[in-house]
Design a protein around this motif. Structure first.
Motif, PDB file in Angstrom:
ATOM      1  N   GLU A  73     -15.705  82.978  39.522  1.00 48.69           N
ATOM      2  CA  GLU A  73     -15.391  82.048  38.442  1.00 48.69           C
ATOM      3  C   GLU A  73     -14.499  80.924  38.936  1.00 48.69           C
ATOM      4  N   LYS A  74     -13.526  81.255  39.767  1.00 52.73           N
ATOM      5  CA  LYS A  74     -12.631  80.227  40.320  1.00 52.73           C
ATOM      6  C   LYS A  74     -13.407  79.270  41.219  1.00 52.73           C
ATOM      7  N   ALA A  75     -14.315  79.810  42.037  1.00 53.98           N
ATOM      8  CA  ALA A  75     -15.113  78.971  42.924  1.00 53.98           C
ATOM      9  C   ALA A  75     -16.024  78.052  42.112  1.00 53.98           C
ATOM     10  N   SER A  76     -16.646  78.582  41.070  1.00 52.37           N
ATOM     11  CA  SER A  76     -17.523  77.769  40.230  1.00 52.37           C
ATOM     12  C   SER A  76     -16.752  76.637  39.570  1.00 52.37           C
ATOM     13  N   LYS A  77     -15.574  76.928  39.070  1.00 48.23           N
ATOM     14  CA  LYS A  77     -14.749  75.914  38.432  1.00 48.23           C
ATOM     15  C   LYS A  77     -14.334  74.850  39.448  1.00 48.23           C
ATOM     16  N   TYR A  78     -13.980  75.264  40.638  1.00 49.40           N
ATOM     17  CA  TYR A  78     -13.584  74.328  41.684  1.00 49.40           C
ATOM     18  C   TYR A  78     -14.729  73.370  42.002  1.00 49.40           C
ATOM     19  N   LEU A 107     -17.378  72.637  40.185  1.00 48.10           N
ATOM     20  CA  LEU A 107     -17.666  71.814  39.020  1.00 48.10           C
ATOM     21  C   LEU A 107     -16.672  70.663  38.949  1.00 48.10           C
ATOM     22  N   ASP A 108     -15.388  70.957  39.160  1.00 52.58           N
ATOM     23  CA  ASP A 108     -14.363  69.909  39.168  1.00 52.58           C
ATOM     24  C   ASP A 108     -14.650  68.868  40.250  1.00 52.58           C
ATOM     25  N   MET A 109     -15.089  69.324  41.419  1.00 53.99           N
ATOM     26  CA  MET A 109     -15.404  68.404  42.521  1.00 53.99           C
ATOM     27  C   MET A 109     -16.587  67.505  42.147  1.00 53.99           C
ATOM     28  N   GLU A 110     -17.608  68.074  41.494  1.00 55.81           N
ATOM     29  CA  GLU A 110     -18.768  67.288  41.078  1.00 55.81           C
ATOM     30  C   GLU A 110     -18.370  66.245  40.042  1.00 55.81           C
ATOM     31  N   ILE A 111     -17.555  66.629  39.082  1.00 56.00           N
ATOM     32  CA  ILE A 111     -17.095  65.696  38.057  1.00 56.00           C
ATOM     33  C   ILE A 111     -16.300  64.573  38.701  1.00 56.00           C
ATOM     34  N   HIS A 112     -15.424  64.926  39.629  1.00 58.67           N
ATOM     35  CA  HIS A 112     -14.610  63.920  40.318  1.00 58.67           C
ATOM     36  C   HIS A 112     -15.510  62.946  41.093  1.00 58.67           C
ATOM     37  N   ALA A 113     -16.525  63.483  41.766  1.00 65.08           N
ATOM     38  CA  ALA A 113     -17.438  62.647  42.547  1.00 65.08           C
ATOM     39  C   ALA A 113     -18.229  61.710  41.646  1.00 65.08           C
ATOM     40  N   MET A 114     -18.613  62.187  40.454  1.00 67.15           N
ATOM     41  CA  MET A 114     -19.379  61.358  39.524  1.00 67.15           C
ATOM     42  C   MET A 114     -18.530  60.210  38.980  1.00 67.15           C
ATOM     43  N   ARG A 115     -17.240  60.440  38.850  1.00 69.66           N
ATOM     44  CA  ARG A 115     -16.339  59.419  38.302  1.00 69.66           C
ATOM     45  C   ARG A 115     -15.954  58.384  39.343  1.00 69.66           C
TER      46      ARG A 115
END
Length: 68
Positions: free
Chosen positions: A52-57, A59-67
């Motif tokens: 769960e921690k890895a998935s959240k990490y 996902l956060d990286m993908e969101i950051h990259a999209m922004r």
């Protein structure tokens, strides 16, 4: 008091995989492997928390990259 045993990462991963793939209870798997059910339950819980921690990490990286 019993002596504390150390288990290899491979043993723990195999036990977790056996639990997930067999459809059997943690108690049954633990008995088969000769370990206490609470140990196996802890490994399963820690494994799930790590996923769960890895998935959240990621996902956060993908969101950051999209922004960016």
């Amino acid at each position: 008091m019993g002596k504390r045993r150390d288990y290899t990462r491979e043993f723990k991963e195999s036990a977790i995989e056996l639990f997930h793939s067999s459809g059997r209870s943690a108690k049954a798997i633990a008995e088969e492997l000769g370990i206490d059910r609470s140990i196996l339950s802890r490994w399963i819980r820690e494994h799930q928390n790590g996923k769960e921690k890895a998935s959240k990490y990621f996902l956060d990286m993908e969101i950051h990259a999209m922004r960016s």
